[in-house]
Design a protein around this motif. Structure first.
Motif, PDB file in Angstrom:
ATOM      1  N   THR A  93      48.781  41.676  37.078  1.00 35.30           N
ATOM      2  CA  THR A  93      49.461  40.912  36.031  1.00 35.30           C
ATOM      3  C   THR A  93      50.313  39.805  36.652  1.00 35.30           C
ATOM      4  OG1 THR A  93      49.608  43.031  34.896  1.00 35.30           O
ATOM      5  CG2 THR A  93      50.789  41.191  33.925  1.00 35.30           C
ATOM      6  N   VAL A  94      51.044  40.166  37.694  1.00 35.52           N
ATOM      7  CA  VAL A  94      51.879  39.154  38.367  1.00 35.52           C
ATOM      8  C   VAL A  94      50.996  38.023  38.886  1.00 35.52           C
ATOM      9  CG1 VAL A  94      53.292  38.728  40.399  1.00 35.52           C
ATOM     10  CG2 VAL A  94      53.735  40.733  38.993  1.00 35.52           C
ATOM     11  N   PHE A 103      52.246  32.075  26.190  1.00 31.97           N
ATOM     12  CA  PHE A 103      51.181  32.954  26.665  1.00 31.97           C
ATOM     13  C   PHE A 103      51.735  34.346  26.970  1.00 31.97           C
ATOM     14  CE2 PHE A 103      48.708  34.752  30.165  1.00 31.97           C
ATOM     15  CZ  PHE A 103      47.453  34.773  29.589  1.00 31.97           C
ATOM     16  N   LEU A 104      52.870  34.377  27.683  1.00 29.60           N
ATOM     17  CA  LEU A 104      53.462  35.667  28.046  1.00 29.60           C
ATOM     18  C   LEU A 104      53.852  36.456  26.796  1.00 29.60           C
ATOM     19  CD1 LEU A 104      55.741  34.692  31.053  1.00 29.60           C
ATOM     20  CD2 LEU A 104      53.604  35.919  31.095  1.00 29.60           C
ATOM     21  N   TRP A 126      58.844  39.224  34.219  1.00 29.84           N
ATOM     22  CA  TRP A 126      58.410  37.885  34.625  1.00 29.84           C
ATOM     23  C   TRP A 126      58.969  36.843  33.659  1.00 29.84           C
ATOM     24  CZ3 TRP A 126      55.771  33.292  34.784  1.00 29.84           C
ATOM     25  CH2 TRP A 126      55.295  32.900  36.033  1.00 29.84           C
ATOM     26  N   VAL A 157      51.904  46.729  31.860  1.00 30.85           N
ATOM     27  CA  VAL A 157      51.732  45.298  31.589  1.00 30.85           C
ATOM     28  C   VAL A 157      52.978  44.776  30.877  1.00 30.85           C
ATOM     29  CG1 VAL A 157      50.422  43.610  30.259  1.00 30.85           C
ATOM     30  CG2 VAL A 157      49.221  45.387  31.536  1.00 30.85           C
ATOM     31  N   VAL A 170      50.953  37.972  25.291  1.00 29.62           N
ATOM     32  CA  VAL A 170      50.561  39.205  25.976  1.00 29.62           C
ATOM     33  C   VAL A 170      51.436  40.360  25.501  1.00 29.62           C
ATOM     34  CG1 VAL A 170      50.470  40.367  28.198  1.00 29.62           C
ATOM     35  CG2 VAL A 170      49.662  38.026  27.997  1.00 29.62           C
ATOM     36  N   ALA A 182      56.956  29.735  39.833  1.00 31.52           N
ATOM     37  CA  ALA A 182      56.223  30.965  39.517  1.00 31.52           C
ATOM     38  C   ALA A 182      56.130  31.863  40.739  1.00 31.52           C
ATOM     39  CB  ALA A 182      54.829  30.614  39.006  1.00 31.52           C
ATOM     40  N   TYR A 185      49.832  35.578  36.130  1.00 33.49           N
ATOM     41  CA  TYR A 185      50.876  34.638  35.704  1.00 33.49           C
ATOM     42  C   TYR A 185      51.119  33.569  36.765  1.00 33.49           C
ATOM     43  CZ  TYR A 185      51.753  38.174  32.162  1.00 33.49           C
ATOM     44  OH  TYR A 185      51.608  39.062  31.126  1.00 33.49           O
ATOM     45  N   THR A 186      51.123  33.998  38.022  1.00 33.97           N
ATOM     46  CA  THR A 186      51.378  33.033  39.081  1.00 33.97           C
ATOM     47  C   THR A 186      50.261  31.992  39.137  1.00 33.97           C
ATOM     48  OG1 THR A 186      52.280  34.918  40.259  1.00 33.97           O
ATOM     49  CG2 THR A 186      52.101  32.870  41.480  1.00 33.97           C
ATOM     50  N   TRP A 204      55.589  22.131  29.868  1.00 32.02           N
ATOM     51  CA  TRP A 204      54.530  23.114  30.135  1.00 32.02           C
ATOM     52  C   TRP A 204      55.071  24.536  30.195  1.00 32.02           C
ATOM     53  CZ3 TRP A 204      49.447  23.117  29.892  1.00 32.02           C
ATOM     54  CH2 TRP A 204      48.796  21.886  29.870  1.00 32.02           C
ATOM     55  N   LEU A 240      48.239  31.133  36.735  1.00 31.91           N
ATOM     56  CA  LEU A 240      48.299  30.304  35.540  1.00 31.91           C
ATOM     57  C   LEU A 240      49.327  29.185  35.716  1.00 31.91           C
ATOM     58  CD1 LEU A 240      47.235  30.175  32.619  1.00 31.91           C
ATOM     59  CD2 LEU A 240      49.263  31.427  31.936  1.00 31.91           C
ATOM     60  N   ALA A 241      50.503  29.566  36.203  1.00 32.25           N
ATOM     61  CA  ALA A 241      51.565  28.566  36.351  1.00 32.25           C
ATOM     62  C   ALA A 241      51.219  27.546  37.419  1.00 32.25           C
ATOM     63  CB  ALA A 241      52.886  29.249  36.676  1.00 32.25           C
ATOM     64  N   ASN A 242      50.328  27.918  38.327  1.00 28.29           N
ATOM     65  CA  ASN A 242      49.934  26.948  39.346  1.00 28.29           C
ATOM     66  C   ASN A 242      48.753  26.097  38.893  1.00 28.29           C
ATOM     67  OD1 ASN A 242      51.397  27.084  42.110  1.00 28.29           O
ATOM     68  ND2 ASN A 242      51.371  29.170  41.330  1.00 28.29           N
ATOM     69  N   VAL A 293      47.510  47.251  38.418  1.00 33.22           N
ATOM     70  CA  VAL A 293      47.850  46.615  37.140  1.00 33.22           C
ATOM     71  C   VAL A 293      49.065  45.708  37.314  1.00 33.22           C
ATOM     72  CG1 VAL A 293      48.766  47.069  34.835  1.00 33.22           C
ATOM     73  CG2 VAL A 293      46.837  48.380  35.692  1.00 33.22           C
ATOM     74  N   VAL A 294      50.072  46.224  38.026  1.00 38.58           N
ATOM     75  CA  VAL A 294      51.309  45.445  38.190  1.00 38.58           C
ATOM     76  C   VAL A 294      51.030  44.169  38.973  1.00 38.58           C
ATOM     77  CG1 VAL A 294      53.541  45.431  39.341  1.00 38.58           C
ATOM     78  CG2 VAL A 294      52.865  47.408  37.980  1.00 38.58           C
ATOM     79  N   ILE A 311      53.457  28.428  29.007  1.00 42.09           N
ATOM     80  CA  ILE A 311      53.370  29.681  29.751  1.00 42.09           C
ATOM     81  C   ILE A 311      54.161  30.755  29.007  1.00 42.09           C
ATOM     82  CG2 ILE A 311      53.820  30.780  31.958  1.00 42.09           C
ATOM     83  CD1 ILE A 311      52.072  28.626  32.581  1.00 42.09           C
ATOM     84  N   ILE A 338      48.462  24.650  35.877  1.00 43.13           N
ATOM     85  CA  ILE A 338      48.844  23.569  34.966  1.00 43.13           C
ATOM     86  C   ILE A 338      49.337  22.375  35.771  1.00 43.13           C
ATOM     87  CG2 ILE A 338      49.458  25.136  33.105  1.00 43.13           C
ATOM     88  CD1 ILE A 338      52.366  24.735  34.087  1.00 43.13           C
ATOM     89  N   VAL A 359      55.993  44.402  33.357  1.00 37.30           N
ATOM     90  CA  VAL A 359      55.816  43.261  34.259  1.00 37.30           C
ATOM     91  C   VAL A 359      56.022  41.964  33.490  1.00 37.30           C
ATOM     92  CG1 VAL A 359      54.172  42.017  35.683  1.00 37.30           C
ATOM     93  CG2 VAL A 359      54.253  44.496  35.780  1.00 37.30           C
ATOM     94  N   THR A 360      55.464  41.916  32.290  1.00 35.89           N
ATOM     95  CA  THR A 360      55.550  40.677  31.528  1.00 35.89           C
ATOM     96  C   THR A 360      56.991  40.383  31.113  1.00 35.89           C
ATOM     97  OG1 THR A 360      53.345  41.156  30.726  1.00 35.89           O
ATOM     98  CG2 THR A 360      54.550  39.426  29.596  1.00 35.89           C
TER      99      THR A 360
END
Lengths: 584, 263
Positions: free
Chosen positions: B15-16, A313-314, A510, A503, A317, A548, B19-20, A306, B22-24, B11-12, A310, B26, A506-507
């Motif tokens: 975005t975080v 997806f990132l 991450w 964005v 983005v 995450a 993602y968090t 999985w 989303l990962a939770n 925004v920061v 993710i 699945i 951050v991406t």
């Protein structure tokens, strides 16, 4: 001025001393006699998460301070040899961002080493026994690197002309040499944990491990290369976000113009390097498979499957935000209007690409689920989820992004060479050929066996690379002496575009945390793969949800600190960097 | 100014947060640690099967390859015309009963490679204890066959320390120094062709003496990873690295001389 300089040097020295002490303490442990206790314990979040956060934040700072010098030195070179003062100022401003980030890197390194010595003493003793000499060299290099940086930055205005300038530039190159050496040494430690030499087993005494075979282990070079490129991407995106911030808070048009331009350059560097990163990723993946099939399978199809969704997806983005920034940026280029209609089609390609790319393929399923799906591949998703479809999607996304850059570059030029029309048609032809090759092998891939299919991805990549090279070559020749349709109006950028830069940063950050988790997670319950077992209470590798959360914490710590550092930098020095006339 | 700062922060963090979340959202799959098993003398087959099943589906990592059909043979379901593993295991190698065959499949996976598959199956003794391996054998036997693993097997494994030792004792080389016999006994022919005999996973032995010197052959046996035969890169790591400790010096030299003479 000099007081601050001293203070900075002192703080950096102090943090270095911490690292030295920590390494020394670790080395002093004698595992043979009685042996150190196996594990310490850290309150509340637990040892594993403590080390995880320390390592990840250290790595983020390290990636930043290794990535930025690479393009700082290139920018300075452009300034020197291209005679464009702007680039020299840009390079100096990049370097200014590095100074405090260096001490932060060292401090987090010290935190990491202290955590390792106190929380994982037995494991750390194993590592120090094998790697001690390289650890000494490492700290030595770190010293030299820091002082090279001080000379490089503080000598900027003193060695400004003629030979002295070349000497100064050489310092910048040296800075990169030291940085790369430091990176390579640290990489050897962590890749050893992943892929120790085959002749090292659970019963091998660390004293018997041959240093060089442990150092230059199977995944060392692939990780080195992957990280070098990723550092450039990362550095570029942090710099772009910095510029975005300064743009938004700028008071004068001059400032806005300067930081708009800086943001553009940072973003260009980040996306440009991002395009080659997947190739380094394939190389690393292949080496992992070759080292140990099971590790490769765990990574791609096992409990981590999985994670790649993710990741896709990132990256999706990233592509979208990067292209969005470029498209909005066309608004400040006279002549770009004629390209705007194309952007919606490019957007469509990108979105379809992201969707295909993030479709799951092989999932772990228990027997009931397998029966329900009639195989391990979902009847519909399975078709989109296989490598053929994904490679095709990614390659088309890369082509599209490249096209965005090309249109951007072309926007305000009018070629004067007589063959301009033919050239453009030729370029279009190259794009079409690449797209056809990519699609052809993508579809054909469904009709051949996996082994043959893997070979196809090479053709797809080669087609895309060849097109990029060919089109750029044509473009450079074609635009020689071209007429301008008007200067780029730097600074006339709608503020919303700048948020795309945030964005992006951050991406990227991450994503780096995520890939770090993947890389060290595939060892599963081993400190050193199949050599030293993790017998602590934290041995099980957590699921993605928990990971995450930790990654997000790391990202917030890093970005928070870096924002603070940039703010500090702005306090002491009102940059004289903003040029007198508008950027172009 | 504050408005801008807040917007950036939004925004920061937004975005975080995406993602968090989303990962939770699945499926959450944790990679477990194989549980250390400690059975008493009167362990029942059911206990073994249960422990084995858990390992198989979980921390043992077997399902990464088995159960997907293409990468490795199905074990819990029929594979081709043969039944599930418990039913077909006794027919695999002549003279090997089901239990021995399964045990060897796990600790010496290169010894017999199922036709149509690559020898990628990992050696379980590198990651699992004797008790864990035997419980896996019991579980596999239970898939269409009869469980014959007993407490005695477990004790033998314990006494031998590593599980491999138990199998090693059974399959270990005799005292012979006849190279041809050793090559068969050590199952080199499972991967190397010798005349008409054997499979071609690694380079054939015929003509090897004209490609490699005696030193190179010795090195290739003692440390197969040190240099990989060209053209066989994808099988690197397949050749067992432990022959050096399984052969006596005289036996090793006999094999080296034998191979070096095959020009």
């Amino acid at each position: 001025m000099s007081g601050r300089r001293l203070g900075m040097a002192a703080s950096c020295l102090a943090s270095l001393a911490l690292v030295l002490v920590a390494v020394h303490v670790a080395g002093a442990q004698e595992p043979a006699v009685a042996g150190p206790r196996a594990y310490g314990s850290f309150p509340w979040i637990g040892s594993r998460t403590a080390v995880w956060i320390a390592a990840e934040v250290h790595l983020m700072f390290a990636a930043f301070v290794l990535g930025v010098p690479m393009f700082a030195v290139v920018a300075e070179g452009i300034g020197i040899f291209g005679g464009d003062e702007r680039y020299d100022r840009l390079s100096k401003e990049f370097t200014r961002l590095l100074l405090i980030a260096y001490s932060a890197t060292a401090m987090w390194g010290a935190v990491l080493v202290f955590f390792l010595t106190t929380l994982y003493p037995r494991f750390w003793a194993h590592m120090t026994e094998i790697f001690e000499v390289s650890m000494w060299i490492y700290v030595g290099l770190f010293f030299i690197e820091s002082f090279t940086l001080y000379l490089y930055y503080y000598g900027w205005d003193r060695w400004k002309k003629g030979r002295a300038k070349i000497g100064h530039w050489t310092l910048g190159i040296l800075l990169n040499v030291w940085g790369t050496a430091v990176l390579f040494i640290a990489d050897s430690w962590l890749t050893y944990m992943m892929s120790p030499p085959a002749n090292v087993g659970p019963d091998t005494s660390p004293a018997m491990v041959q240093f060089w075979s442990a150092f230059a282990n199977a995944t060392w070079m692939p990780i080195n290369i992957h990280r070098l490129i990723a550092n450039v991407v990362f550095g570029g995106s942090v710099v772009a976000a910095y510029a975005g911030y300064r743009f938004l808070s700028a008071r004068t048009d001059q400032e806005r113009a300067h930081y708009d331009w800086m943001g553009y350059v940072g973003n260009f560097i980040a996306i440009g390097a991002l395009i080659v990163l997947p190739f380094a990723g394939y190389y690393l993946g292949r080496e992992i498979y070759e080292y140990n099939q099971q590790m490769g399978i765990t990574m791609m199809g096992g409990f981590m499957s999985w994670l790649w969704i993710i990741q896709a997806f990132l990256i999706g983005v990233l592509f979208l935000a990067g292209n969005y920034y470029l498209w909005v940026g066309m608004g400040r280029i006279p002549g770009a209007e004629r390209f705007l209609p194309y952007t919606k089609w490019m957007l469509l390609v990108l979105i379809i690409g992201v969707i295909v790319w993030s479709t799951p393929h092989t999932m772990i399923a228990d027997r009931a689920e397998l029966e329900a799906m009639g195989g391990s591949h979902h009847p519909f998703l399975g078709v989109l989820g296989v490598m053929s479809a994904k490679n095709t999607a990614v390659n088309l996304m890369i082509l599209t992004t490249f096209l965005s850059f090309l249109l951007y570059r072309r926007a305000n030029r009018r070629p004067v060479v007589s063959w301009a029309r033919t050239g453009t048609i030729l370029q279009a032809g190259l794009f079409v050929i690449a797209a056809v090759v990519v699609l052809f092998y993508g579809v054909y891939g469904y009709f051949v066996s996996a082994i043959v299919r893997i070979g196809f991805s090479v053709y797809q990549v080669l087609a895309v690379l060849a097109t990029i090279v060919g089109v750029v070559a044509l473009d450079v020749a074609m635009l020689r002496g071209s007429e301008s349709r008007g200067e780029i109006r730097w600074g006339q950028m709608p503020p919303r575009s700048q948020y795309a830069l945030f964005v992006l940063v951050v991406t990227f950050t991450w994503l780096m945390g995520l890939m770090g988790f993947a890389r060290s997670g595939i060892r599963q319950h081993w400190h050193v793969w199949e050599v030293m077992r993790d017998t602590s209470e934290w041995a099980a590798t957590p699921a993605l949800g928990y990971a995450a959360q930790v990654i997000s914490v790391c990202v917030i710590i890093f970005l928070g600190l870096i924002a603070f550092i940039f703010w500090l930098g702005g306090l002491v020095e009102k940059p004289q960097l903003v040029p007198e006339r508008g950027e172009h | 100014m504050w408005g801008t700062n807040l917007r950036i922060l939004g925004v920061v963090l937004g975005t975080v947060a995406v993602y968090t979340l989303l990962a939770n959202a699945i499926p959450q799959v944790e990679s477990e640690v194989p549980e250390e098993l400690s059975f008493t003398g009167d362990v029942s087959p059911e206990q073994l099967i249960e422990a084995g099943e858990e390992l198989f589906n979980g921390a043992g990592g077997c399902t990464a390859c088995h159960g997907l059909g293409t990468r490795a043979p199905n074990l819990l379901t029929a594979q081709g015309s043969a039944g599930p593993i418990g039913a077909r295991c006794a027919q695999r190698v002549e003279g090997e009963d089901c239990k021995t065959y399964l045990h060897r499949s796990l600790v010496e996976p290169g010894a017999y490679v199922v036709e149509g598959f690559q020898p990628i199956m990992p050696d379980a003794s590198r990651t699992m204890s004797g008790a864990q391996i035997w419980s896996l054998v019991a579980f596999l036997e239970s898939q269409g066959g009869e469980v014959t693993v007993t407490a005695a097997d477990l004790q033998a494994a314990d006494a031998g320390g590593e599980a491999g030792a138990a199998a090693g004792a059974a399959a270990g080389p005799s005292a012979t120094t006849d190279p041809a016999e050793l090559i068969r006994e050590l199952q080199c022919v499972a991967c190397h062709k010798l005349g008409a005999e054997g499979q071609e996973v690694g380079p054939p032995f015929d003509g090897i003496g004209s490609r490699l010197s005696a030193e190179e052959i010795r090195a290739a046996i003692l440390d197969p990873a040190a240099s990989i035969a060209p053209g066989y890169e994808q099988f690197a790591g397949v050749m067992p690295p432990n022959f050096g400790s399984r052969l006596t010096a005289a036996q090793l030299e006999a094999i080296v001389a034998f191979l070096a003479a095959r020009k």
